[in-house]
Design a protein around this motif. Structure first.
Motif, PDB file in Angstrom:
ATOM      1  N   LEU A   3      37.468 -46.955   0.756  1.00  0.00           N
ATOM      2  CA  LEU A   3      37.928 -47.694  -0.974  1.00  0.00           C
ATOM      3  C   LEU A   3      37.124 -48.822  -1.255  1.00  0.00           C
ATOM      4  N   ARG A   4      36.858 -49.882  -0.274  1.00  0.00           N
ATOM      5  CA  ARG A   4      36.197 -50.758  -0.300  1.00  0.00           C
ATOM      6  C   ARG A   4      34.715 -51.019  -0.978  1.00  0.00           C
ATOM      7  N   ASP A   5      34.361 -49.389  -0.170  1.00  0.00           N
ATOM      8  CA  ASP A   5      32.240 -49.363  -0.663  1.00  0.00           C
ATOM      9  C   ASP A   5      32.221 -48.531  -2.239  1.00  0.00           C
ATOM     10  N   VAL A   6      33.522 -48.511  -2.659  1.00  0.00           N
ATOM     11  CA  VAL A   6      33.768 -47.498  -4.414  1.00  0.00           C
ATOM     12  C   VAL A   6      32.303 -47.860  -5.242  1.00  0.00           C
ATOM     13  N   PRO A   7      33.022 -49.626  -5.177  1.00  0.00           N
ATOM     14  CA  PRO A   7      32.372 -50.567  -6.821  1.00  0.00           C
ATOM     15  C   PRO A   7      31.220 -50.244  -6.910  1.00  0.00           C
ATOM     16  N   LEU A  10      29.401 -46.915  -7.191  1.00  0.00           N
ATOM     17  CA  LEU A  10      29.227 -46.572  -9.147  1.00  0.00           C
ATOM     18  C   LEU A  10      28.381 -47.553  -9.793  1.00  0.00           C
ATOM     19  N   THR A  11      27.577 -46.745 -10.462  1.00  0.00           N
ATOM     20  CA  THR A  11      26.503 -47.059 -11.133  1.00  0.00           C
ATOM     21  C   THR A  11      27.403 -48.158 -12.376  1.00  0.00           C
ATOM     22  N   GLU A  12      26.675 -48.882 -12.362  1.00  0.00           N
ATOM     23  CA  GLU A  12      26.816 -49.902 -13.520  1.00  0.00           C
ATOM     24  C   GLU A  12      27.700 -49.510 -14.960  1.00  0.00           C
ATOM     25  N   ARG A  13      26.395 -48.496 -15.446  1.00  0.00           N
ATOM     26  CA  ARG A  13      27.167 -47.230 -16.786  1.00  0.00           C
ATOM     27  C   ARG A  13      28.926 -47.386 -16.514  1.00  0.00           C
ATOM     28  N   ILE A  48      32.768 -40.228 -11.612  1.00  0.00           N
ATOM     29  CA  ILE A  48      33.517 -41.442 -11.310  1.00  0.00           C
ATOM     30  C   ILE A  48      34.870 -40.644 -10.768  1.00  0.00           C
ATOM     31  N   LYS A  49      35.135 -39.503 -11.166  1.00  0.00           N
ATOM     32  CA  LYS A  49      36.333 -38.930 -10.318  1.00  0.00           C
ATOM     33  C   LYS A  49      36.073 -38.830  -9.153  1.00  0.00           C
ATOM     34  N   LYS A  50      35.066 -37.717  -9.173  1.00  0.00           N
ATOM     35  CA  LYS A  50      34.328 -37.701  -7.549  1.00  0.00           C
ATOM     36  C   LYS A  50      33.962 -38.905  -7.372  1.00  0.00           C
ATOM     37  N   LYS A  51      33.583 -39.619  -6.942  1.00  0.00           N
ATOM     38  CA  LYS A  51      33.650 -41.084  -6.390  1.00  0.00           C
ATOM     39  C   LYS A  51      34.538 -41.566  -5.900  1.00  0.00           C
ATOM     40  N   LEU A  52      35.822 -41.674  -6.587  1.00  0.00           N
ATOM     41  CA  LEU A  52      36.939 -42.031  -6.104  1.00  0.00           C
ATOM     42  C   LEU A  52      38.056 -40.798  -5.397  1.00  0.00           C
ATOM     43  N   ALA A  65      41.572 -49.863 -11.428  1.00  0.00           N
ATOM     44  CA  ALA A  65      42.542 -50.998 -12.036  1.00  0.00           C
ATOM     45  C   ALA A  65      42.532 -51.785 -10.332  1.00  0.00           C
ATOM     46  N   VAL A  66      42.573 -51.543  -9.414  1.00  0.00           N
ATOM     47  CA  VAL A  66      42.629 -51.979  -8.426  1.00  0.00           C
ATOM     48  C   VAL A  66      41.811 -52.767  -7.779  1.00  0.00           C
ATOM     49  N   LEU A  67      40.702 -52.038  -7.266  1.00  0.00           N
ATOM     50  CA  LEU A  67      39.804 -51.909  -7.087  1.00  0.00           C
ATOM     51  C   LEU A  67      38.550 -53.136  -8.254  1.00  0.00           C
TER      52      LEU A  67
END
Length: 91
Positions: A3-7, A10-13, A48-52, A65-67
């Motif tokens: 989970l900590r690697d998720v941000p 994600l791309t900037e957009r 986003i939903k898929k990556k998270l 919100a948490v990330l």
């Protein structure tokens, strides 16, 4: 993927669109603001939903919100930097 690697995944957009969706801004308003199609916004939302690893928008919003440590003041500032003028509930 942890989970900590998720941000970082994600791309900037995707981060921008995720925060906007978290703020309750409609996909139509997001598309208008970024000058992209509403279908592109929906594609970003799906990615986003898929990556998270989420099944719905509520789960994705909670994780975003948490990330990103989003609270009302940070969200308001961030949306202003993206150029939103106040046509959503946080203003």
């Amino acid at each position: 993927m942890k989970l900590r690697d998720v941000p970082l995944a994600l791309t900037e957009r995707q981060k921008q669109i995720g925060i906007c969706l978290l703020a309750g801004i409609s996909p139509k308003s997001i598309a208008r603001q970024f000058k992209i199609s509403i279908n592109t916004v929906r594609e970003h939302q799906a990615c986003i939903k898929k990556k998270l690893l989420c099944h719905n928008a509520y789960q994705a919003g909670s994780k975003l919100a948490v990330l990103f440590g989003v609270d009302a003041q940070n969200l308001k500032f961030y949306l202003k930097t993206l150029g939103f003028k106040g046509d959503h509930p946080y203003f």
